[in-house]
Design an enzyme around this catalytic site. Sequence first.
Site, PDB file in Angstrom:
ATOM      1  N   ARG A 192      45.419  56.298  42.333  1.00 53.54           N
ATOM      2  CA  ARG A 192      45.433  57.610  41.677  1.00 53.54           C
ATOM      3  C   ARG A 192      45.772  58.729  42.657  1.00 53.54           C
ATOM      4  O   ARG A 192      46.643  59.562  42.397  1.00 53.54           O
ATOM      5  CB  ARG A 192      44.081  57.906  41.026  1.00 53.54           C
ATOM      6  CG  ARG A 192      43.703  56.904  39.970  1.00 53.54           C
ATOM      7  CD  ARG A 192      42.444  57.317  39.230  1.00 53.54           C
ATOM      8  NE  ARG A 192      41.855  56.180  38.530  1.00 53.54           N
ATOM      9  CZ  ARG A 192      41.159  56.265  37.403  1.00 53.54           C
ATOM     10  NH1 ARG A 192      40.955  57.424  36.828  1.00 53.54           N
ATOM     11  NH2 ARG A 192      40.649  55.192  36.838  1.00 53.54           N
ATOM     12  N   GLU A 221      41.001  52.506  43.291  1.00 55.56           N
ATOM     13  CA  GLU A 221      41.221  53.668  42.423  1.00 55.56           C
ATOM     14  C   GLU A 221      41.728  54.862  43.233  1.00 55.56           C
ATOM     15  O   GLU A 221      42.584  55.614  42.780  1.00 55.56           O
ATOM     16  CB  GLU A 221      39.931  54.049  41.676  1.00 55.56           C
ATOM     17  CG  GLU A 221      39.359  52.984  40.770  1.00 55.56           C
ATOM     18  CD  GLU A 221      40.151  52.776  39.473  1.00 55.56           C
ATOM     19  OE1 GLU A 221      41.180  53.445  39.271  1.00 55.56           O
ATOM     20  OE2 GLU A 221      39.736  51.907  38.686  1.00 55.56           O
ATOM     21  N   GLU A 276      48.502  51.531  28.612  1.00 54.74           N
ATOM     22  CA  GLU A 276      49.328  50.331  28.798  1.00 54.74           C
ATOM     23  C   GLU A 276      50.338  50.090  27.683  1.00 54.74           C
ATOM     24  O   GLU A 276      51.472  49.675  27.950  1.00 54.74           O
ATOM     25  CB  GLU A 276      48.438  49.094  28.989  1.00 54.74           C
ATOM     26  CG  GLU A 276      47.662  49.068  30.302  1.00 54.74           C
ATOM     27  CD  GLU A 276      46.452  50.008  30.316  1.00 54.74           C
ATOM     28  OE1 GLU A 276      45.977  50.396  29.213  1.00 54.74           O
ATOM     29  OE2 GLU A 276      45.978  50.365  31.410  1.00 54.74           O
ATOM     30  N   THR A 324      50.814  51.425  39.508  1.00 56.39           N
ATOM     31  CA  THR A 324      50.019  51.055  38.335  1.00 56.39           C
ATOM     32  C   THR A 324      49.320  52.262  37.705  1.00 56.39           C
ATOM     33  O   THR A 324      48.697  52.142  36.667  1.00 56.39           O
ATOM     34  CB  THR A 324      49.021  49.929  38.687  1.00 56.39           C
ATOM     35  OG1 THR A 324      48.477  49.397  37.485  1.00 56.39           O
ATOM     36  CG2 THR A 324      47.901  50.430  39.588  1.00 56.39           C
ATOM     37  N   ASP A 371      44.923  42.132  36.206  1.00 53.49           N
ATOM     38  CA  ASP A 371      46.193  42.685  35.742  1.00 53.49           C
ATOM     39  C   ASP A 371      47.229  43.039  36.807  1.00 53.49           C
ATOM     40  O   ASP A 371      48.311  42.448  36.891  1.00 53.49           O
ATOM     41  CB  ASP A 371      45.930  43.901  34.839  1.00 53.49           C
ATOM     42  CG  ASP A 371      44.936  44.914  35.421  1.00 53.49           C
ATOM     43  OD1 ASP A 371      44.511  44.742  36.570  1.00 53.49           O
ATOM     44  OD2 ASP A 371      44.592  45.889  34.717  1.00 53.49           O
TER      45      ASP A 371
HETATM   46  C1  DMJ Z   1      44.752  52.916  35.350  1.00 54.71           C
HETATM   47  O1  DMJ Z   1      43.922  53.471  36.296  1.00 54.71           O
HETATM   48  C2  DMJ Z   1      45.714  51.935  35.954  1.00 54.71           C
HETATM   49  O2  DMJ Z   1      46.755  51.722  35.050  1.00 54.71           O
HETATM   50  C3  DMJ Z   1      45.062  50.630  36.300  1.00 54.71           C
HETATM   51  O3  DMJ Z   1      45.960  49.676  36.791  1.00 54.71           O
HETATM   52  C4  DMJ Z   1      44.404  50.070  35.089  1.00 54.71           C
HETATM   53  N1  DMJ Z   1      43.498  50.995  34.478  1.00 54.71           N
HETATM   54  C5  DMJ Z   1      43.903  52.355  34.267  1.00 54.71           C
HETATM   55  C6  DMJ Z   1      44.480  52.694  32.934  1.00 54.71           C
HETATM   56  O4  DMJ Z   1      44.026  52.018  31.866  1.00 54.71           O
END
Ligand code: DMJ
Length: 741
Positions: free
Chosen positions: A217, A213, A544, A632, A359
């Site tokens: 982020r 994370e 998403e 992501t 994912d």
């Molecule tokens: C985000 O932090 C990122 O997209 C991650 O890959 C999946 N979860 C969240 C959003 O839903």
Amino acid sequence: MAYNSQTGPTQRHTDTWQSSGQSRFESIGNSNGGITNKISEAFGGDRRNSLPMYKDKPFSYPGGRRKVPWYRRRRIIGVVLVSIATISWWFGILSPLSHLTRPSEKSPAKKSQSSWSLFAGSGAVDWEDRAQQVKEAFQLSFSDYEKHAWGDDEYHPVAKDGKKMTQNGLGWIIVDALDTMMLMNLTTELQHARQWMHNNLTYDQDHDVSTFETTIRILGGLLSAHYLSNSFPGVYAPVNDSLSDDMYIEKAAELADRLLGAFNTQSGVPLASVNLHSQEGIPSHADGGASSTAEATSVQLELKYLSKLTGEAVYWEKAEHVMKVVDDNAEPDGLLPIFIYADRGVFRGNNIRLGSRGDSYYEYLIKQYLQTSQEESLYNEMWKESMVGIKKHLLTYSSPSNFTVLAEKQNGLDHPVTPKMDHLVCFMPGTIALATTGGQTVAQARRDRSWGSEQEEDLIIAEELMKTCWGMYTVTATGLAGEITHFNLHDPPLMYNDFSGGERPTGPKSFERQPNIPGMDSRPVGTDDYIIKNADAHNLQRPETVESLFYMWRITGDEKYRQWGWQMFQAFKKHTLTPDGLAFSSINSVNSVPTTLRDNMESFWLAETLKYFFLLFSSNDILPLTDVVFNTEAHAFPRFQLGKLFKTGWERKPRDENGHLIEQAKAEPAIVSKEEQPDIPGAGPVKIATVHLTETRAMSVTSTLSDSSSNTDAVKADREAASATAEATITPIMDEPQLVT
Ligand code: DMJ
């Protein structure tokens, strides 16, 4: 480029990588921009000259015309509409008698519209205005946070308070939102954020953070801010403060050095967490100490870009090596279990899904290929293998309407599918479309010699899955999707590979509901296909689906994707607005109106969800898909060439036609004791002490894990609980704000 598990985060490859020979922190301290020089060398000096078309547009683009935000405009609009209606009625346009005097209004042509007739004739839609409304939603959310919780890492928009992860805070919300502010040209907000970063932000804090994370982020946010401010000077929210733009890359490098501690394991697979001060990795407190597969394999775009920027090899090597370890397992059909042990680099259990914990492994395969300008073909090969596996094992159809479902295999590939999709899976339609065309439009890609039936087939999968994800929104009372959706399947299930070509089932052609006439089914299309359990019905403001809509719009040019996005945005505005009308919150149930708020604003609401809405409604010239990859967390990085400094540092082990390793039939004896494999029936409790860590403080957490994660029944219960969101909504680190992966 050999991997050296002993290489610590401070050891540099000065010869190979032409480092200055100084510590990075010395060169960073030089305000004359030593690091900037390095960076422009790495990318080639002419990069800044190749600005995209929108550079010509004024800074206020794409809006600026409207001074009054939508949330204040509502009342004005209401008054205007009532006035127009009254005047119209008075002058006969809406008068009950008007049919006598205005017969030509009822032109038959108006009735024969397409199945998307709600939106037909939408050439008149003012998309710039819609992008502006998204910008206003961002401003609303951000200013509420600024006012009540500035510098906090979590925000509760109803209680109007927040919380810091550490004494100083880690910039969880601020840094994640930087590039959205830039794209929206929010100069004032950006300057405020930069000032806060300059005065407060340090990563030398004694706190355990999630490796993944924090990478996607915060590191991602810093790198994207660096990219936008340095590669497009004066374009995105140009600031007029005394602070250096090097701030982003300096903080990124400092943070990455601390995160690298998580990779100091026997296999090189990173541990779930890391202490930012001690730089020691920490295994997960649950899941037998294993790391999530998606988490271990979704730090590559960030670390590789940082290597490219700084010329320091260590980030590249650490990130790349994880891909080798994962691939050496030669999992059948490119589909991976969702947990991996960091000590030996072997998988735990057989739970396979493209939702939580699985994912972004798949996402980062194709994006690594695109990031390095399609020069590293092995990532494309791995992506394609996974697509074959998805088609063979996971794609099925709902009953009765034949929505395409990307299901799970919770007990291995030889077992039946579980017809469940986390909302997280909805990154896939867009990612498949991106992989199919490489970011070009379909029209452009079809002219390439490499285009063929496989690409046409994949594009249809993308379109059908997009429908499925959109259906998750249209079947609910609020028009918002729940966290997890289950599906009714045919009995026995129809699988993708049971059909060929044009015979494959497709979902409904239209989502338009039948009129409310007795005897006709006026329920939302797909009502009988979708099942949303109460425990899964919350909405966490996730991105998403709008992310995929953005890709589908850019790639296919079909305006229905923009229109779906607009409907979705309006549902967010209507059902997630706080009672004071000044912020947005996640909600408890998408199926009860009025909604009850969870009183939390996720950082990805600002970083991803609103950014993708904004980009969906804005000009396609902004960040062309052929030039960038989004990580992501929706942070934009440039595509770049490997150049002289970089190359793929590993090769895939040879396989036979069935995908088995040729040398040793899947040997590399991953001798995993029952003790360590709670997924094996009868296995006993797991001791974290069995995870052999190098230089970590894991030995201080040798306690036996709680029963809930250590025996077979409990694991099964866990799996069921996953349906009740436990796995999709995790809080992996104690004392940390809610982290939702
Ligand atoms: C985000 O932090 C990122 O997209 C991650 O890959 C999946 N979860 C969240 C959003 O839903």
